[in-house]
Motif scaffolding. Structure first.
Motif, PDB file in Angstrom:
ATOM      1  N   GLY A  34      43.484  -9.279  45.367  1.00  0.00           N
ATOM      2  CA  GLY A  34      43.466 -10.296  44.451  1.00  0.00           C
ATOM      3  C   GLY A  34      41.999 -10.917  44.477  1.00  0.00           C
ATOM      4  O   GLY A  34      41.265 -11.182  43.444  1.00  0.00           O
ATOM      5  N   LYS A  35      41.392 -11.230  45.698  1.00  0.00           N
ATOM      6  CA  LYS A  35      40.082 -12.000  45.987  1.00  0.00           C
ATOM      7  C   LYS A  35      39.220 -11.039  45.483  1.00  0.00           C
ATOM      8  O   LYS A  35      38.115 -11.405  44.784  1.00  0.00           O
ATOM      9  CB  LYS A  35      39.975 -12.149  47.183  1.00  0.00           C
ATOM     10  CG  LYS A  35      40.717 -13.500  47.735  1.00  0.00           C
ATOM     11  CD  LYS A  35      40.629 -13.911  49.209  1.00  0.00           C
ATOM     12  CE  LYS A  35      41.496 -15.131  49.672  1.00  0.00           C
ATOM     13  NZ  LYS A  35      41.150 -15.547  50.974  1.00  0.00           N
ATOM     14  N   GLY A  36      39.172  -9.709  45.783  1.00  0.00           N
ATOM     15  CA  GLY A  36      38.399  -8.793  45.412  1.00  0.00           C
ATOM     16  C   GLY A  36      38.186  -8.705  43.935  1.00  0.00           C
ATOM     17  O   GLY A  36      37.101  -8.372  43.198  1.00  0.00           O
ATOM     18  N   ILE A  37      39.352  -8.744  43.306  1.00  0.00           N
ATOM     19  CA  ILE A  37      39.119  -8.473  41.819  1.00  0.00           C
ATOM     20  C   ILE A  37      38.875  -9.575  40.942  1.00  0.00           C
ATOM     21  O   ILE A  37      37.929  -9.692  40.047  1.00  0.00           O
ATOM     22  CB  ILE A  37      40.697  -8.167  41.047  1.00  0.00           C
ATOM     23  CG1 ILE A  37      41.290  -6.902  41.696  1.00  0.00           C
ATOM     24  CG2 ILE A  37      40.972  -8.259  39.786  1.00  0.00           C
ATOM     25  CD1 ILE A  37      42.426  -6.552  41.187  1.00  0.00           C
ATOM     26  N   ARG A  38      38.995 -10.865  41.659  1.00  0.00           N
ATOM     27  CA  ARG A  38      38.482 -12.011  40.954  1.00  0.00           C
ATOM     28  C   ARG A  38      37.043 -12.177  41.297  1.00  0.00           C
ATOM     29  O   ARG A  38      36.095 -12.746  40.358  1.00  0.00           O
ATOM     30  CB  ARG A  38      39.297 -13.309  41.626  1.00  0.00           C
ATOM     31  CG  ARG A  38      40.515 -13.764  41.142  1.00  0.00           C
ATOM     32  CD  ARG A  38      40.846 -15.251  41.649  1.00  0.00           C
ATOM     33  NE  ARG A  38      41.002 -15.207  43.110  1.00  0.00           N
ATOM     34  CZ  ARG A  38      42.360 -14.756  43.633  1.00  0.00           C
ATOM     35  NH1 ARG A  38      43.250 -14.368  43.144  1.00  0.00           N
ATOM     36  NH2 ARG A  38      42.246 -14.852  45.056  1.00  0.00           N
ATOM     37  N   GLY A  39      36.555 -11.770  42.453  1.00  0.00           N
ATOM     38  CA  GLY A  39      34.978 -11.696  42.573  1.00  0.00           C
ATOM     39  C   GLY A  39      34.399 -10.615  41.807  1.00  0.00           C
ATOM     40  O   GLY A  39      33.043 -10.993  41.203  1.00  0.00           O
ATOM     41  N   LEU A  44      30.789  -9.996  36.642  1.00  0.00           N
ATOM     42  CA  LEU A  44      30.782  -9.528  35.463  1.00  0.00           C
ATOM     43  C   LEU A  44      30.331 -10.452  34.331  1.00  0.00           C
ATOM     44  O   LEU A  44      29.601 -10.365  33.447  1.00  0.00           O
ATOM     45  CB  LEU A  44      32.068  -8.608  35.018  1.00  0.00           C
ATOM     46  CG  LEU A  44      32.167  -7.344  35.538  1.00  0.00           C
ATOM     47  CD1 LEU A  44      33.494  -6.605  35.118  1.00  0.00           C
ATOM     48  CD2 LEU A  44      31.219  -6.237  35.325  1.00  0.00           C
ATOM     49  N   LYS A  45      30.950 -11.795  34.770  1.00  0.00           N
ATOM     50  CA  LYS A  45      30.712 -12.705  33.420  1.00  0.00           C
ATOM     51  C   LYS A  45      29.125 -13.410  33.954  1.00  0.00           C
ATOM     52  O   LYS A  45      28.943 -13.986  32.948  1.00  0.00           O
ATOM     53  CB  LYS A  45      31.964 -13.797  33.816  1.00  0.00           C
ATOM     54  CG  LYS A  45      33.104 -13.362  33.289  1.00  0.00           C
ATOM     55  CD  LYS A  45      34.210 -14.258  33.300  1.00  0.00           C
ATOM     56  CE  LYS A  45      35.625 -13.689  32.614  1.00  0.00           C
ATOM     57  NZ  LYS A  45      36.607 -14.667  32.946  1.00  0.00           N
TER      58      LYS A  45
END
Length: 76
Positions: A34-39, A44-45
């Motif tokens: 989850g932390k990896g996906i959030r990072g 990207l933003k």
């Protein structure tokens, strides 16, 4: 149906993961994922940062190398 997998396929995958990693490590793996996906989404933003600091001159570098592009150099 998630990504072509039905409910029973997901249950079987979850049971296999529980048997391999155990409940405590499976929780750690989930939070790390989850932390990896959030990072990744955050990166990207955010706009790319551009370094506009000029290079530092040293004794070996001529001053004429640091002139702006398109500006004629003095060749006397």
């Amino acid at each position: 149906m998630i990504g072509g997998l039905g409910v029973w396929e997901l249950v079987i995958i979850l049971v296999i993961l529980l048997l391999i990693f155990g409940p405590s490590r499976l929780g750690d793996l989930g939070s790390a994922l989850g932390k990896g996906i959030r990072g990744f989404r955050k990166s990207l933003k955010e706009p790319d940062e551009i370094d506009i600091t000029p290079p530092k001159a040293d004794n070996k570098t001529k001053e004429s190398e640091f002139q702006a592009p398109g500006k004629p150099t003095d060749t006397k």
